[in-house]
Design an enzyme around this catalytic site. Structure first.
Site, PDB file in Angstrom:
ATOM      1  N   TYR A 171       0.835  -1.211   0.000  1.00  0.00           N
ATOM      2  CA  TYR A 171       0.000   0.000   0.000  1.00  0.00           C
ATOM      3  C   TYR A 171       0.874   1.268   0.000  1.00  0.00           C
ATOM      4  O   TYR A 171       0.628   2.206  -0.767  1.00  0.00           O
ATOM      5  CB  TYR A 171      -0.877  -0.062   1.247  1.00  0.00           C
ATOM      6  CG  TYR A 171      -1.799   1.092   1.490  1.00  0.00           C
ATOM      7  CD1 TYR A 171      -3.008   1.201   0.808  1.00  0.00           C
ATOM      8  CD2 TYR A 171      -1.483   2.067   2.446  1.00  0.00           C
ATOM      9  CE1 TYR A 171      -3.866   2.257   1.060  1.00  0.00           C
ATOM     10  CE2 TYR A 171      -2.343   3.119   2.702  1.00  0.00           C
ATOM     11  CZ  TYR A 171      -3.530   3.211   2.012  1.00  0.00           C
ATOM     12  OH  TYR A 171      -4.380   4.256   2.267  1.00  0.00           O
ATOM     13  N   LYS A 175       1.076   4.203  -2.706  1.00  0.00           N
ATOM     14  CA  LYS A 175       0.703   5.573  -2.328  1.00  0.00           C
ATOM     15  C   LYS A 175       1.857   6.560  -2.562  1.00  0.00           C
ATOM     16  O   LYS A 175       1.624   7.723  -2.906  1.00  0.00           O
ATOM     17  CB  LYS A 175       0.236   5.614  -0.875  1.00  0.00           C
ATOM     18  CG  LYS A 175      -1.123   4.938  -0.634  1.00  0.00           C
ATOM     19  CD  LYS A 175      -2.211   5.570  -1.467  1.00  0.00           C
ATOM     20  CE  LYS A 175      -3.608   5.336  -0.914  1.00  0.00           C
ATOM     21  NZ  LYS A 175      -4.647   5.831  -1.848  1.00  0.00           N
TER      22      LYS A 175
HETATM   23  N1  LIG Z   1      -9.263   6.265   6.015  1.00  0.00           N
HETATM   24  C1  LIG Z   1      -8.031   6.701   6.161  1.00  0.00           C
HETATM   25  O1  LIG Z   1      -7.564   7.048   7.266  1.00  0.00           O
HETATM   26  C2  LIG Z   1      -7.119   6.793   4.979  1.00  0.00           C
HETATM   27  C3  LIG Z   1      -5.768   7.114   5.198  1.00  0.00           C
HETATM   28  C4  LIG Z   1      -4.931   7.258   4.111  1.00  0.00           C
HETATM   29  C5  LIG Z   1      -5.425   7.081   2.836  1.00  0.00           C
HETATM   30  N2  LIG Z   1      -6.728   6.734   2.646  1.00  0.00           N
HETATM   31  C6  LIG Z   1      -7.186   6.546   1.293  1.00  0.00           C
HETATM   32  O2  LIG Z   1      -8.407   7.220   1.090  1.00  0.00           O
HETATM   33  C7  LIG Z   1      -9.177   6.544   0.102  1.00  0.00           C
HETATM   34  C8  LIG Z   1     -10.561   6.237   0.624  1.00  0.00           C
HETATM   35  O3  LIG Z   1     -10.454   5.344   1.719  1.00  0.00           O
HETATM   36  P1  LIG Z   1     -11.641   5.095   2.776  1.00  0.00           P
HETATM   37  O4  LIG Z   1     -11.003   5.117   4.113  1.00  0.00           O
HETATM   38  O5  LIG Z   1     -12.779   5.984   2.473  1.00  0.00           O
HETATM   39  O6  LIG Z   1     -11.983   3.562   2.431  1.00  0.00           O
HETATM   40  P2  LIG Z   1     -13.400   2.823   2.134  1.00  0.00           P
HETATM   41  O7  LIG Z   1     -13.089   1.367   2.115  1.00  0.00           O
HETATM   42  O8  LIG Z   1     -14.429   3.323   3.093  1.00  0.00           O
HETATM   43  O9  LIG Z   1     -13.788   3.332   0.692  1.00  0.00           O
HETATM   44  C9  LIG Z   1     -13.088   2.938  -0.460  1.00  0.00           C
HETATM   45  C10 LIG Z   1     -14.102   2.724  -1.576  1.00  0.00           C
HETATM   46  O10 LIG Z   1     -13.399   2.374  -2.764  1.00  0.00           O
HETATM   47  C11 LIG Z   1     -14.171   1.417  -3.463  1.00  0.00           C
HETATM   48  N3  LIG Z   1     -13.316   0.643  -4.364  1.00  0.00           N
HETATM   49  C12 LIG Z   1     -12.353  -0.255  -4.028  1.00  0.00           C
HETATM   50  N4  LIG Z   1     -11.784  -0.757  -5.130  1.00  0.00           N
HETATM   51  C13 LIG Z   1     -12.399  -0.168  -6.200  1.00  0.00           C
HETATM   52  C14 LIG Z   1     -12.242  -0.277  -7.616  1.00  0.00           C
HETATM   53  N5  LIG Z   1     -11.312  -1.098  -8.126  1.00  0.00           N
HETATM   54  N6  LIG Z   1     -13.028   0.472  -8.415  1.00  0.00           N
HETATM   55  C15 LIG Z   1     -13.962   1.306  -7.886  1.00  0.00           C
HETATM   56  N7  LIG Z   1     -14.158   1.435  -6.555  1.00  0.00           N
HETATM   57  C16 LIG Z   1     -13.385   0.717  -5.720  1.00  0.00           C
HETATM   58  C17 LIG Z   1     -14.769   0.549  -2.364  1.00  0.00           C
HETATM   59  O11 LIG Z   1     -15.927  -0.144  -2.831  1.00  0.00           O
HETATM   60  C18 LIG Z   1     -15.075   1.574  -1.283  1.00  0.00           C
HETATM   61  O12 LIG Z   1     -16.406   2.039  -1.315  1.00  0.00           O
HETATM   62  C19 LIG Z   1      -8.348   5.299  -0.271  1.00  0.00           C
HETATM   63  O13 LIG Z   1      -7.559   5.565  -1.407  1.00  0.00           O
HETATM   64  C20 LIG Z   1      -7.476   5.115   0.932  1.00  0.00           C
HETATM   65  O14 LIG Z   1      -6.324   4.362   0.627  1.00  0.00           O
HETATM   66  C21 LIG Z   1      -7.587   6.594   3.681  1.00  0.00           C
END
Ligand SMILES: NC(=O)c1ccc[n+]([C@@H]2O[C@H](COP(=O)([O-])OP(=O)(O)OC[C@H]3O[C@@H](n4cnc5c(N)ncnc54)[C@H](O)[C@@H]3O)[C@@H](O)[C@H]2O)c1
Length: 298
Positions: A171, A175
């Site tokens: 990951y 990223k």
């Molecule tokens: N939550 C955090 O603290 C955090 C920290 C750093 C980075 N991020 C990044 O933020 C973004 C959102 O994360 P989140 O926490 O909302 O996660 P989440 O799991 O709640 O949402 C991610 C969404 O992406 C969708 N998804 C996954 N693979 C897919 C694909 N191939 N095509 C289309 N849709 C797809 C999933 O169905 C899901 O609804 C991600 O890129 C994650 O890596 C989140």
């Protein structure tokens, strides 16, 4: 004042979590939104269009315009269909928010090829493919109208990548790759009027809620609603001078990250024996890499 009146935005992975908050606030600010979500589980398996449909229904019930898209953004053809759907439905495309993501955390000694490939594919190719098709559209449009397009790409990086979180080599590598891609695209696309930035968000979502105990105060600071304003402003036509930046946002933090710079220097040396002590001295003097709190390691 509505910042994105009439702008057409795609948000990938917008059925849940951080992306859902982006889609809702963009719509509140007047954007017409393509709500993409495959509806996968955290590890990327399965699909279900209902989270995307629910976000579309919410936007419409508040008087906004939105359409659902269930394509896998890491598929070349799926990403193309999504870009085409935005243009076919709303007549243009102004903003692409690459947010969809999955996790397959594992210490590196146990990391499988499949866990590596799945995560790198969704994040890195899942950013590349939508960008590439959107840029095709914007390049042609800029030629057609004879001026830059004033469009936006907003990618999603992570402190896991730029600072280096243990247990997330797949990951984090993806990223950090997204952060590098952001800087490079910002340089390449300035000419046609596309700014390219990334956020490094922190939020309490299904992706992170089980990772540690949190106080009510931390949960409130981890609401994705704190992240969406950055994306909504960057999506607006007003943010034109900001490009190539990675912005850390969420859990009480709002910061513009600072990237790699050349550190201590010495004339190149041919003799590795002579070079050793020089390199040791330079490494000792160089600014330490940041820890996960974004500050120099002690
Ligand atoms: N939550 C955090 O603290 C955090 C920290 C750093 C980075 N991020 C990044 O933020 C973004 C959102 O994360 P989140 O926490 O909302 O996660 P989440 O799991 O709640 O949402 C991610 C969404 O992406 C969708 N998804 C996954 N693979 C897919 C694909 N191939 N095509 C289309 N849709 C797809 C999933 O169905 C899901 O609804 C991600 O890129 C994650 O890596 C989140």
């Amino acid at each position: 004042m509505r910042l994105c009146e009439g702008r057409v935005a795609i948000v990938t992975g917008a059925g849940r979590g951080v992306g859902r908050a982006h889609a809702l606030l963009l719509a509140e600010h007047g954007a017409k939104v393509v709500v993409n979500d495959l509806g996968a589980s955290v590890d990327g398996t399965g699909n279900d269009l209902s989270p995307a449909n629910e976000v579309v229904a919410l936007i419409k019930s508040a008087g906004g315009e939105a359409v659902a898209n269930g394509d896998d953004i890491s598929s070349w053809a799926g990403a193309k269909r999504m870009i085409d759907q935005a243009v076919d439905t709303f007549g243009t495309l102004d903003v692409l928010v690459n947010n969809a993501g999955i996790l397959r955390d594992r210490m590196f000694v146990n990391m499988s090829e499949e866990e590596w490939d799945a995560v790198v594919k969704v994040h890195l190719k899942g950013t590349f493919a939508p960008c590439r098709h959107a840029v095709d559209y914007w390049r042609a449009k800029s030629k057609e109208i004879g001026k830059p397009v004033n469009a936006r790409i907003i990618n999603t990086s992570s402190t896991s990548g730029v600072f280096g979180n243990v247990g997330q080599s797949n990951y984090g590598a993806a990223k950090a790759g997204i952060a590098a891609l952001t800087v490079i695209l910002a340089r390449e696309l300035a000419r046609i009027g596309v700014t390219v930035n990334a956020i490094a968000p922190s939020a309490v979502t299904r992706m992170t809620e089980g990772l540690r105990e949190r106080t009510e105060e931390q949960k409130a600071a981890g609401d994705p609603k704190w992240i969406a304003p950055v994306v909504t402003y960057l999506a607006s036509a007003d943010s034109q001078e900001i490009t190539g930046r990675v912005i850390q946002i969420g859990m009480g933090i709002f910061s513009v990250m600072e990237g790699w710079h050349r550190g201590p220097e010495h004339a190149p040396l041919l003799d590795p024996v002579e070079l050793g002590p020089v390199l040791k001295d330079m490494a000792a003097k160089a600014r330490r890499n940041a820890g996960m709190d974004g500050k120099d390691l002690d």
